[in-house]
Write a protein that holds these residues in place. Sequence first.
Motif, PDB file in Angstrom:
ATOM      1  N   MET A   1       0.867  -1.226   0.074  1.00 26.34           N
ATOM      2  CA  MET A   1      -0.126  -0.108  -0.059  1.00 26.34           C
ATOM      3  C   MET A   1       1.019   1.370   0.004  1.00 26.34           C
ATOM      4  O   MET A   1       1.875   1.173   0.730  1.00 26.34           O
ATOM      5  CB  MET A   1      -1.014   0.023   1.087  1.00 26.34           C
ATOM      6  N   SER A   2       0.572   2.173  -0.870  1.00 26.06           N
ATOM      7  CA  SER A   2       1.398   3.296  -1.096  1.00 26.06           C
ATOM      8  C   SER A   2       1.003   4.420   0.089  1.00 26.06           C
ATOM      9  O   SER A   2      -0.149   4.700   0.121  1.00 26.06           O
ATOM     10  CB  SER A   2       1.657   3.971  -2.327  1.00 26.06           C
ATOM     11  N   ALA A   3       1.971   4.894   0.809  1.00 27.83           N
ATOM     12  CA  ALA A   3       1.560   6.079   1.923  1.00 27.83           C
ATOM     13  C   ALA A   3       1.354   7.297   0.903  1.00 27.83           C
ATOM     14  O   ALA A   3       0.424   8.195   1.271  1.00 27.83           O
ATOM     15  CB  ALA A   3       2.931   6.036   2.806  1.00 27.83           C
ATOM     16  N   LEU A   4       2.473   7.451  -0.139  1.00 29.15           N
ATOM     17  CA  LEU A   4       2.261   8.987  -0.698  1.00 29.15           C
ATOM     18  C   LEU A   4       2.226   8.591  -2.119  1.00 29.15           C
ATOM     19  O   LEU A   4       3.206   7.690  -2.511  1.00 29.15           O
ATOM     20  CB  LEU A   4       3.443   9.693  -0.214  1.00 29.15           C
ATOM     21  N   SER A   5       1.306   9.138  -3.086  1.00 29.83           N
ATOM     22  CA  SER A   5       1.726   8.900  -4.473  1.00 29.83           C
ATOM     23  C   SER A   5       1.600  10.301  -5.305  1.00 29.83           C
ATOM     24  O   SER A   5       0.685  11.278  -4.920  1.00 29.83           O
ATOM     25  CB  SER A   5       0.772   7.893  -5.140  1.00 29.83           C
ATOM     26  N   ILE A   6       2.653  10.657  -5.886  1.00 26.60           N
ATOM     27  CA  ILE A   6       2.619  11.845  -6.599  1.00 26.60           C
ATOM     28  C   ILE A   6       2.205  11.639  -8.093  1.00 26.60           C
ATOM     29  O   ILE A   6       3.056  10.610  -8.745  1.00 26.60           O
ATOM     30  CB  ILE A   6       3.990  12.503  -6.101  1.00 26.60           C
ATOM     31  N   THR A   7       1.607  12.483  -8.598  1.00 30.63           N
ATOM     32  CA  THR A   7       1.386  11.963 -10.259  1.00 30.63           C
ATOM     33  C   THR A   7       1.607  13.192 -10.907  1.00 30.63           C
ATOM     34  O   THR A   7       0.600  14.321 -10.711  1.00 30.63           O
ATOM     35  CB  THR A   7       0.088  11.617 -10.396  1.00 30.63           C
ATOM     36  N   ASP A   8       2.395  13.187 -11.895  1.00 27.38           N
ATOM     37  CA  ASP A   8       2.684  14.432 -12.849  1.00 27.38           C
ATOM     38  C   ASP A   8       2.636  15.769 -12.166  1.00 27.38           C
ATOM     39  O   ASP A   8       2.106  16.736 -12.649  1.00 27.38           O
ATOM     40  CB  ASP A   8       1.416  14.263 -13.755  1.00 27.38           C
ATOM     41  N   GLY A  25       6.473  17.572 -14.227  1.00 26.81           N
ATOM     42  CA  GLY A  25       6.089  16.198 -14.674  1.00 26.81           C
ATOM     43  C   GLY A  25       6.558  15.028 -13.304  1.00 26.81           C
ATOM     44  O   GLY A  25       7.014  14.039 -13.922  1.00 26.81           O
ATOM     45  N   LEU A  26       6.714  15.223 -12.211  1.00 31.10           N
ATOM     46  CA  LEU A  26       7.288  14.313 -11.345  1.00 31.10           C
ATOM     47  C   LEU A  26       5.883  13.284 -10.983  1.00 31.10           C
ATOM     48  O   LEU A  26       5.150  13.538 -10.432  1.00 31.10           O
ATOM     49  CB  LEU A  26       7.830  14.937 -10.167  1.00 31.10           C
ATOM     50  N   SER A  27       6.303  12.045 -10.998  1.00 30.40           N
ATOM     51  CA  SER A  27       5.266  11.113 -10.511  1.00 30.40           C
ATOM     52  C   SER A  27       6.359   9.923 -10.025  1.00 30.40           C
ATOM     53  O   SER A  27       7.411   9.692 -10.288  1.00 30.40           O
ATOM     54  CB  SER A  27       4.774  10.118 -11.710  1.00 30.40           C
ATOM     55  N   LEU A  28       5.747   9.666  -8.657  1.00 27.56           N
ATOM     56  CA  LEU A  28       6.431   8.842  -7.999  1.00 27.56           C
ATOM     57  C   LEU A  28       5.505   8.262  -6.530  1.00 27.56           C
ATOM     58  O   LEU A  28       4.515   8.766  -6.227  1.00 27.56           O
ATOM     59  CB  LEU A  28       7.588   9.492  -6.985  1.00 27.56           C
ATOM     60  N   ALA A  29       5.974   7.181  -6.091  1.00 30.02           N
ATOM     61  CA  ALA A  29       5.019   6.504  -5.058  1.00 30.02           C
ATOM     62  C   ALA A  29       5.859   6.257  -3.869  1.00 30.02           C
ATOM     63  O   ALA A  29       7.212   5.550  -4.095  1.00 30.02           O
ATOM     64  CB  ALA A  29       4.069   5.374  -5.462  1.00 30.02           C
ATOM     65  N   VAL A  30       5.490   6.269  -2.663  1.00 27.47           N
ATOM     66  CA  VAL A  30       6.268   5.907  -1.564  1.00 27.47           C
ATOM     67  C   VAL A  30       5.422   4.970  -0.618  1.00 27.47           C
ATOM     68  O   VAL A  30       4.216   5.330  -0.279  1.00 27.47           O
ATOM     69  CB  VAL A  30       6.661   7.175  -0.495  1.00 27.47           C
ATOM     70  N   ALA A  31       5.824   3.658  -0.443  1.00 26.75           N
ATOM     71  CA  ALA A  31       5.134   2.865  -0.104  1.00 26.75           C
ATOM     72  C   ALA A  31       5.295   2.831   1.587  1.00 26.75           C
ATOM     73  O   ALA A  31       6.444   3.099   1.843  1.00 26.75           O
ATOM     74  CB  ALA A  31       5.594   1.495  -0.401  1.00 26.75           C
ATOM     75  N   ARG A  32       4.345   2.490   2.231  1.00 27.34           N
ATOM     76  CA  ARG A  32       4.606   2.383   3.847  1.00 27.34           C
ATOM     77  C   ARG A  32       5.792   1.557   4.146  1.00 27.34           C
ATOM     78  O   ARG A  32       5.880   0.500   3.465  1.00 27.34           O
ATOM     79  CB  ARG A  32       3.340   1.910   4.487  1.00 27.34           C
TER      80      ARG A  32
END
Lengths: 575, 308
Positions: A1-8, A25-32
């Motif tokens: 499960m991702s704690a943070l998700s940044i899209t575009d 255009g930064l996309s990134l996810a940080v999982a718990r």
Amino acid sequence: MSALSITDLSIDFPTTKGVVHAVTGLSLAVARGRRVGFIGESGSGKTTTALAVMQMLAEPGKVAGGSITLGETDMLSLNEEEMRKARLSRVSYIPQGAMNSLNPIMRIEDQLWDGITAHEGTTDREQLKARSDEVLESVGMPARVGQLYPHELSGGMKQRVCIALGVILTPDLIIADEPTSALDVVTQRHVMQTLKDVQDKIGAGLILIGHDMGLMAQSVDELAVLKDGVLVEHGDSRQIIENPQHPYTQELISSVPLVGGDSFLDAEVGAPPINRGEPGVPLLEFKSVSKTYGNVTALQPMSFALDGEVPKIISIVGQSGSGKSTMGSLMLGFNPPSTGQVLFEGQDIAKMNAAQSLEFRKQVQAVFQDPYACFNPFYRVNHALKFPFKQFGYATSEAQVQEKMEEACRAVGLDPSLVLGRYPHQLSGGQRQRLIVARALMLSPKLLIADEPVSMVDASLRATILKNIYDLKDRYGISILYITHDLATAYHVSDYVIVLYQGHVAEAGPPQEVIGNPKHEYTRLLIDSIPWPDLDRSWGTPSTAAEDAERLDRLARDNKTEFRGSVSGFDLELS
Amino acid sequence: MSDMPLTRAERKRQRRIRRFDNPWLNPKLFWGAGLLLAIIAVGILGRLFWDPELVFVGSGIPKMPPPGFENLRGQSGTFANPLGTEGSGRDMLALIIIGAPNSLYVGLMASLIGMSVGIFLGFTSGFVGGRTDDVIRVLSDVMITIPPLLILVVFQSAFGDVTLTMMALLIAGFVWQSPTRLIRAQVLSMKQSGYVQMARLSGASTWHIMFKEMLPNLVPYLFGSFIANVTTSIVTAVGLEVLGLGPQRIPTLGRTIYEAINAGALIQNLWWWWGIPTLLLAVMFIGLLLINLGLDEVSNPRLRKLKL
């Protein structure tokens, strides 16, 4: 499960010179439970991205597009009050300079309680006390620290308090913005360990912002490399460090100097070194020099003679407070020694007349740590180069001065048409520091004191500037005293290394011996504490902060010195 | 692209950006300087186009109102005295033409002397340090605590009639302390700065470091402090004049107000006598305040806001 998700995500700063796209255009996810490192140089957008998550962008920045989702919440749609509630309880921020982040007039526990009260409304003293004690213990500090004021704590302890503050409400995401950049390497290791431990325990996602590839390699699971606001590479840290795809990442990794690794300096030596010293008379001599400020001994008595005949680079290595900068200012004559004499070509620099003093200034120049402060903001940068050149009587005509300046700029790899005639604030830190090196080159002194010349410059430029400085010795016959905290660069550039600890020489000798194969316990501890950008190399021996503190304390009382051989033309003696 | 004419909005935007990049192009500075220059212009043009001889007693009928008004005696004003006359028949316009620049002169002069002393002592104290620093610091601290008006009243009554310059000198004795402290603090912090160390490495003399490296960076502070001191000096000078001290033979705004109060102008409804000098003083202070606010924006870029 991702704690943070940044899209575009895109972030813009409108300025007078047009809109600056800080992040595009930064996309990134940080999982718990995962640790993600944001690495990049100053201005690459790493801190800006993190601040956008908390809606704390500095004016006039604004999110121009994309979305930020924390758990299920759309962070960009929250109003001020909702955001206030989310900060600390759902996403917390550990700042860079803990010394400035704590309120100096409040006890530590009051500051911890403030956070709880603001979010939960709890005012029951016993409950608050229990929670603050617990969180302080979780970051490895006794509960009684809560009773203290910030000024009673060391830098490492303050940073731990900031970590405690960051995790007290068990957030989903912790953002740590260069949390150890103000600490020395020994403390850095312990603080990072603490941060990793508490993050593991509460299972939050962690974003670690930094510029040190070694620290990243030792601390995070995933790496995100940013350049000019664009995410150029993102992936598992092992994969990125061992097999970087993007040329920028490759450059970042290869620019980290390693002890024992390949040198970043060119192997081939240009012209043979020029001999400029006078035979028989040492260029610079310390005669049992010591320096005390009140009750504090900054430098214990030491004597050395540096012979200028064959130019050399002598490195003085130590952590903050070791007395290395004091040595620098004694050599420059900015500070008189408490005992002993500093001699330049046989003349005591404290007893020089005006003419001798001018000659001394002509022959002994310096490069300082902060390239931002070295230029007078009122003048164009030419002033810093032109003024000493004229003052020392080298100038014959305006055209010759101009030509010399352009020549010096080209020698340090700057395009004269781009830098000369500009104001200091229009140039980057790297450009300014190279200009200061160009200034030294124009004046061609016999001795150059380089006090942490690259510690405030971006990583990818460090190697180039050190190479410029190294060239001064090879091509122009300038002897250099290189003052630094960085053992790896000292290993590569120097002919002789002195390791200082609390004003006392701990170990001295050729770098292959002192740094390559340290004998003194303090040098070993320093080298152990350096984070290497190599995942298979462990980060030091497991020891607790208390153990290391005790070790350092014992070393301070020992006053033992390891002599590891000598080089011709430099004699060190302790009295 | 470049030869395409700009729209109105674009030109407006560019002007705003230019103003942002060059802080001296500041509307506050512009208006403030404009108001002060207007007062100086009144002094110069008035001497050319109006008869300054009318400031003497008995040059007109006493207590005449400006044209279009009537005084208590039922006389209506004429254009012979466009701003009316005061209690002894002096022409108000001539009084203002002579008096307003005089008040400004005292303020500027006192501030200029005070600043010069302040710059000198501040640099000496910050640079030399040690015993000299202690003496200067204690002296300026003590002087700050003394209420200037009290001392000046004693001085002035002892001197009797004084000239404008003498008055400026006396006031200057009370406005040098704050620039001294300000410059001392700045010099102490600048002494440690990288560029001053670089200059020392370049073999620069103390003189060069003080006036070529440090002073240019102090200019916005000095200007700000200078303007603040002009305001203080004018307030002090007017205060003394309203008490009946200061120059006895030279018309000033403060002295005109003193005479108006003394002659009971307030109850006799001779509003032009005390009102016009008061209005001019207000204009002077607003001008100085605007300049000070403008200079604040010059020396502190964070106060500048860019609206796009």
